[in-house]
Design a protein around this motif. Structure first.
Motif, PDB file in Angstrom:
ATOM      1  N   GLU A 170      54.995  -5.856 -67.414  1.00 59.80           N
ATOM      2  CA  GLU A 170      53.807  -6.654 -67.044  1.00 59.80           C
ATOM      3  C   GLU A 170      54.003  -8.087 -67.547  1.00 59.80           C
ATOM      4  OE1 GLU A 170      49.990  -4.821 -67.050  1.00 59.80           O
ATOM      5  OE2 GLU A 170      50.755  -3.088 -65.955  1.00 59.80           O
ATOM      6  N   THR A 171      53.199  -8.561 -68.492  1.00 57.58           N
ATOM      7  CA  THR A 171      53.296  -9.993 -68.856  1.00 57.58           C
ATOM      8  C   THR A 171      54.650 -10.359 -69.475  1.00 57.58           C
ATOM      9  OG1 THR A 171      50.927  -9.963 -69.196  1.00 57.58           O
ATOM     10  CG2 THR A 171      52.096 -11.848 -70.067  1.00 57.58           C
ATOM     11  N   PRO A 193      47.719 -12.825 -72.681  1.00 56.93           N
ATOM     12  CA  PRO A 193      46.538 -12.354 -73.415  1.00 56.93           C
ATOM     13  C   PRO A 193      46.058 -13.446 -74.374  1.00 56.93           C
ATOM     14  CG  PRO A 193      48.539 -11.255 -74.202  1.00 56.93           C
ATOM     15  CD  PRO A 193      48.977 -12.238 -73.172  1.00 56.93           C
ATOM     16  N   LEU A 226      52.489 -17.481 -76.550  1.00 50.57           N
ATOM     17  CA  LEU A 226      53.663 -17.404 -77.431  1.00 50.57           C
ATOM     18  C   LEU A 226      54.069 -15.982 -77.818  1.00 50.57           C
ATOM     19  CD1 LEU A 226      53.023 -20.461 -79.793  1.00 50.57           C
ATOM     20  CD2 LEU A 226      54.752 -20.247 -78.018  1.00 50.57           C
ATOM     21  N   THR A 236      57.809 -15.608 -78.518  1.00 51.48           N
ATOM     22  CA  THR A 236      58.159 -16.294 -79.766  1.00 51.48           C
ATOM     23  C   THR A 236      57.682 -15.505 -80.988  1.00 51.48           C
ATOM     24  OG1 THR A 236      57.892 -18.396 -78.607  1.00 51.48           O
ATOM     25  CG2 THR A 236      57.868 -18.484 -81.016  1.00 51.48           C
TER      26      THR A 236
HETATM   27  C1  LIG Z   1      54.021 -17.751 -67.020  1.00 51.03           C
HETATM   28  C2  LIG Z   1      54.197 -17.342 -68.452  1.00 51.03           C
HETATM   29  C3  LIG Z   1      55.123 -17.994 -69.237  1.00 51.03           C
HETATM   30  C4  LIG Z   1      55.282 -17.641 -70.569  1.00 51.03           C
HETATM   31  N1  LIG Z   1      56.251 -18.260 -71.302  1.00 51.03           N
HETATM   32  C5  LIG Z   1      56.434 -17.908 -72.598  1.00 51.03           C
HETATM   33  C6  LIG Z   1      57.459 -18.520 -73.362  1.00 51.03           C
HETATM   34  O1  LIG Z   1      58.247 -19.332 -72.860  1.00 51.03           O
HETATM   35  N2  LIG Z   1      57.562 -18.186 -74.666  1.00 51.03           N
HETATM   36  C7  LIG Z   1      56.718 -17.291 -75.259  1.00 51.03           C
HETATM   37  O2  LIG Z   1      56.819 -17.080 -76.464  1.00 51.03           O
HETATM   38  N3  LIG Z   1      55.765 -16.652 -74.549  1.00 51.03           N
HETATM   39  C8  LIG Z   1      55.605 -16.944 -73.236  1.00 51.03           C
HETATM   40  N4  LIG Z   1      54.633 -16.322 -72.494  1.00 51.03           N
HETATM   41  C9  LIG Z   1      53.738 -15.387 -73.158  1.00 51.03           C
HETATM   42  C10 LIG Z   1      54.315 -13.986 -73.299  1.00 51.03           C
HETATM   43  O3  LIG Z   1      54.982 -13.611 -72.119  1.00 51.03           O
HETATM   44  C11 LIG Z   1      53.183 -13.008 -73.624  1.00 51.03           C
HETATM   45  O4  LIG Z   1      52.447 -13.464 -74.731  1.00 51.03           O
HETATM   46  C12 LIG Z   1      53.740 -11.631 -73.933  1.00 51.03           C
HETATM   47  O5  LIG Z   1      54.530 -11.152 -72.865  1.00 51.03           O
HETATM   48  C13 LIG Z   1      52.603 -10.647 -74.197  1.00 51.03           C
HETATM   49  O6  LIG Z   1      53.186  -9.425 -74.512  1.00 51.03           O
HETATM   50  P1  LIG Z   1      52.311  -8.139 -74.712  1.00 51.03           P
HETATM   51  O7  LIG Z   1      53.236  -7.058 -75.078  1.00 51.03           O
HETATM   52  O8  LIG Z   1      51.146  -8.436 -75.588  1.00 51.03           O
HETATM   53  O9  LIG Z   1      51.670  -7.889 -73.249  1.00 51.03           O
HETATM   54  P2  LIG Z   1      52.330  -7.131 -72.012  1.00 51.03           P
HETATM   55  O10 LIG Z   1      53.727  -7.500 -71.819  1.00 51.03           O
HETATM   56  O11 LIG Z   1      51.402  -7.281 -70.877  1.00 51.03           O
HETATM   57  O12 LIG Z   1      52.312  -5.627 -72.516  1.00 51.03           O
HETATM   58  C14 LIG Z   1      51.146  -4.831 -72.539  1.00 51.03           C
HETATM   59  C15 LIG Z   1      51.531  -3.480 -71.989  1.00 51.03           C
HETATM   60  O13 LIG Z   1      50.395  -2.627 -72.035  1.00 51.03           O
HETATM   61  C16 LIG Z   1      50.412  -1.823 -70.872  1.00 51.03           C
HETATM   62  N5  LIG Z   1      49.058  -1.365 -70.578  1.00 51.03           N
HETATM   63  C17 LIG Z   1      47.942  -2.117 -70.391  1.00 51.03           C
HETATM   64  N6  LIG Z   1      46.874  -1.329 -70.183  1.00 51.03           N
HETATM   65  C18 LIG Z   1      47.324  -0.045 -70.234  1.00 51.03           C
HETATM   66  C19 LIG Z   1      46.691   1.224 -70.127  1.00 51.03           C
HETATM   67  N7  LIG Z   1      45.384   1.364 -69.882  1.00 51.03           N
HETATM   68  N8  LIG Z   1      47.451   2.328 -70.269  1.00 51.03           N
HETATM   69  C20 LIG Z   1      48.790   2.237 -70.529  1.00 51.03           C
HETATM   70  N9  LIG Z   1      49.436   1.066 -70.659  1.00 51.03           N
HETATM   71  C21 LIG Z   1      48.709  -0.063 -70.519  1.00 51.03           C
HETATM   72  C22 LIG Z   1      50.928  -2.753 -69.776  1.00 51.03           C
HETATM   73  O14 LIG Z   1      51.489  -2.027 -68.707  1.00 51.03           O
HETATM   74  C23 LIG Z   1      51.954  -3.595 -70.526  1.00 51.03           C
HETATM   75  O15 LIG Z   1      53.269  -3.106 -70.382  1.00 51.03           O
HETATM   76  C24 LIG Z   1      54.466 -16.635 -71.139  1.00 51.03           C
HETATM   77  C25 LIG Z   1      53.554 -15.948 -70.354  1.00 51.03           C
HETATM   78  C26 LIG Z   1      53.415 -16.288 -68.998  1.00 51.03           C
HETATM   79  C27 LIG Z   1      52.443 -15.528 -68.149  1.00 51.03           C
END
Ligand SMILES: Cc1cc2nc3c(=O)[nH]c(=O)nc-3n(C[C@H](O)[C@H](O)[C@H](O)COP(=O)(O)OP(=O)(O)OC[C@H]3O[C@@H](n4cnc5c(N)ncnc54)[C@H](O)[C@@H]3O)c2cc1C
Length: 417
Positions: free
Chosen positions: A38-39, A361, A387, A390
């Motif tokens: 996802e993100t 998020p 971030l 990062t």
């Molecule tokens: C365009 C863009 C550019 C970016 N560039 C950077 C960058 O250069 N450097 C940097 O540091 N950060 C960057 N980011 C930010 C970074 O990508 C995010 O902060 C990070 O990916 C968040 O990770 P996460 O694991 O919290 O969320 P996610 O990767 O979304 O993981 C959450 C997981 O929970 C799962 N989930 C959700 N609900 C349920 C449910 N009900 N049941 C089961 N599973 C569920 C989802 O499927 C997902 O896999 C960027 C983001 C974007 C959108």
């Protein structure tokens, strides 16, 4: 002790890794068929301690108002009848004072520095590769005014150990010759040599494989429906997979569901101000290697970042606060490609571009929730906004320390203390 990690994005997987290193039994639950889909799938790729200036800063309210109706604005609020969005917006405004901005910068720099070092250590320990490059991040400005405004935050960052140096346009071109086409437009730049870049999705998938080799159990294609509680503790997770619904139990639970975190814990009285900030990326195959940048870049005017990922150029940016849709908006996609053509004509194949959107998020302060919650056996690792890549390793490592009853090695405003 058994721990269930909810979510297999870069945050959930790094938490699982560091928890396993502490000897805990770890189970990861994820609705997708794999990790990082996802993100964490196609973000900007920057490991950027130097991006510590939060969106909420003294200059933000005026800019956000100017951008309100502009379809290709870098930060676009689309006001909706959505209480979470309005509460988020009000708190965002409160975070814009100079004092709050300074406080938030310090949190973000401290966590970023610790996290970058933790990532480097993890790389040394595991030999993991993910199209990583350690060539620093160069932030360039085409507006004199924006460059001037960046000097104070850069000074605060230096004060707290982030080596973000101010450099001239000539020095910027010497560091990254691919910028030559706009050399006369650059008003100034900063360079942070210790920052890095790499493919977050590859990293997440590769680390998930290492976790599995070390005994972490993965339940993919499993949707989390709700948390069960006896009023004091979480007593189980209600999930649905191909076999139907079931309850899974553990001693402790880690919330790492990115933008979907608040809804799951609201019924338990845990109030998280996380709102999805939709961002775009475009990934181009590189045609002429010497014309594409290899130093990771930040284009201040267009709020875009550029990272070289092997033989691809990833360009990412823009933020739209408008609910949970991940639909692509053609205007925004075209704006990215237009900028790539201005900066690096002939470097990439624009006909084979892959566009993508993801939901950051985002918290109003850009500071994530890491640590305890008001529910004794529910821990938070979420709200990483711009971030998350990062901050992933530092967040996971610090959370594993907290859950093991140890003091994390970073000065940060953890939740619940
Ligand atoms: C365009 C863009 C550019 C970016 N560039 C950077 C960058 O250069 N450097 C940097 O540091 N950060 C960057 N980011 C930010 C970074 O990508 C995010 O902060 C990070 O990916 C968040 O990770 P996460 O694991 O919290 O969320 P996610 O990767 O979304 O993981 C959450 C997981 O929970 C799962 N989930 C959700 N609900 C349920 C449910 N009900 N049941 C089961 N599973 C569920 C989802 O499927 C997902 O896999 C960027 C983001 C974007 C959108």
């Amino acid at each position: 002790m058994k721990i269930i990690v909810l979510g297999a994005g870069v945050i959930g997987i790094t938490a699982a890794w560091f928890l396993r290193q502490k000897g805990f039994e770890v189970v990861v639950i994820e609705r997708q068929a794999g990790a990082g889909l996802e993100t964490s799938f196609a973000n900007g790729g920057q490991i950027s301690v130097s991006h510590a200036e939060p969106w909420a800063n003294p200059g933000a309210p005026k800019k956000v108002l100017q951008w309100l109706m502009k379809e290709d604005a870098p930060l676009l609020f689309r006001l909706r009848a959505d209480l979470l969005q309005w509460r988020w917006g009000m708190q965002f405004l409160r975070e814009c004072t100079p004092e709050r901005t300074r406080h938030n910068i310090i949190q973000i720099v401290n966590l970023g520095t610790y996290s970058r070092a933790s990532l480097q250590q993890l790389r040394r320990d595991t030999g993991l590769h993910y199209d990583e490059l350690s060539k620093g991040i160069l932030h360039f400005y085409t507006s004199e005014q924006e460059f001037e405004a960046a000097l104070e935050p850069a000074k605060i960052m230096r004060e707290f150990g982030c080596d973000r140096h101010v450099i001239s346009a000539q020095e910027a071109i010497a560091l990254e010759p691919a910028l030559v086409s706009i050399q006369h437009q650059i008003a100034g730049a900063t360079y942070t040599a210790a920052d890095e870049s790499g493919d977050a999705h590859q990293f997440t998938q590769n680390l998930a494989h290492l976790c599995a080799e070390q005994g972490v159990q993965f339940l993919y294609n499993t949707t989390i429906l709700g948390l069960m509680t006896d009023g004091q503790q979480v007593t189980g997770v209600r999930v649905q997979d191909a076999q139907g619904e079931q309850i899974l139990t553990a001693d402790n639970y880690v919330l790492a569901l990115g933008s979907y975190s608040p809804q799951l814990v609201k019924p338990l009285g845990v109030d998280l101000l996380i709102y999805p900030a939709k961002g775009y990326s475009a990934t181009f195959p590189i045609l002429q290697a010497d014309k594409a940048p290899s130093v990771s870049l930040t284009d201040d005017e267009f709020k875009l970042v550029f990272s070289r990922l092997g033989d691809r150029l990833r360009v990412a940016g823009t933020a739209e606060l408008n609910g949970y849709s991940t639909e692509l908006n053609e205007v925004r996609c075209k704006a990215i490609t237009r900028r790539v053509l201005q900066l690096f004509p002939d470097a990439v194949d624009i006909n084979r571009v892959q566009y993508w959107t993801g939901l950051r998020p985002a918290t109003p302060s850009n500071v994530p929730y890491i640590g305890r919650s008001k529910i004794a056996n529910l821990f938070l690792d979420t709200g990483h906004g711009t971030l998350g890549w990062t901050h992933a390793c530092g967040s996971g490592r610090a959370l594993a320390d907290i859950m093991a009853g140890q003091k994390p090695g970073v000065d940060f405003a953890f939740t619940g203390f």
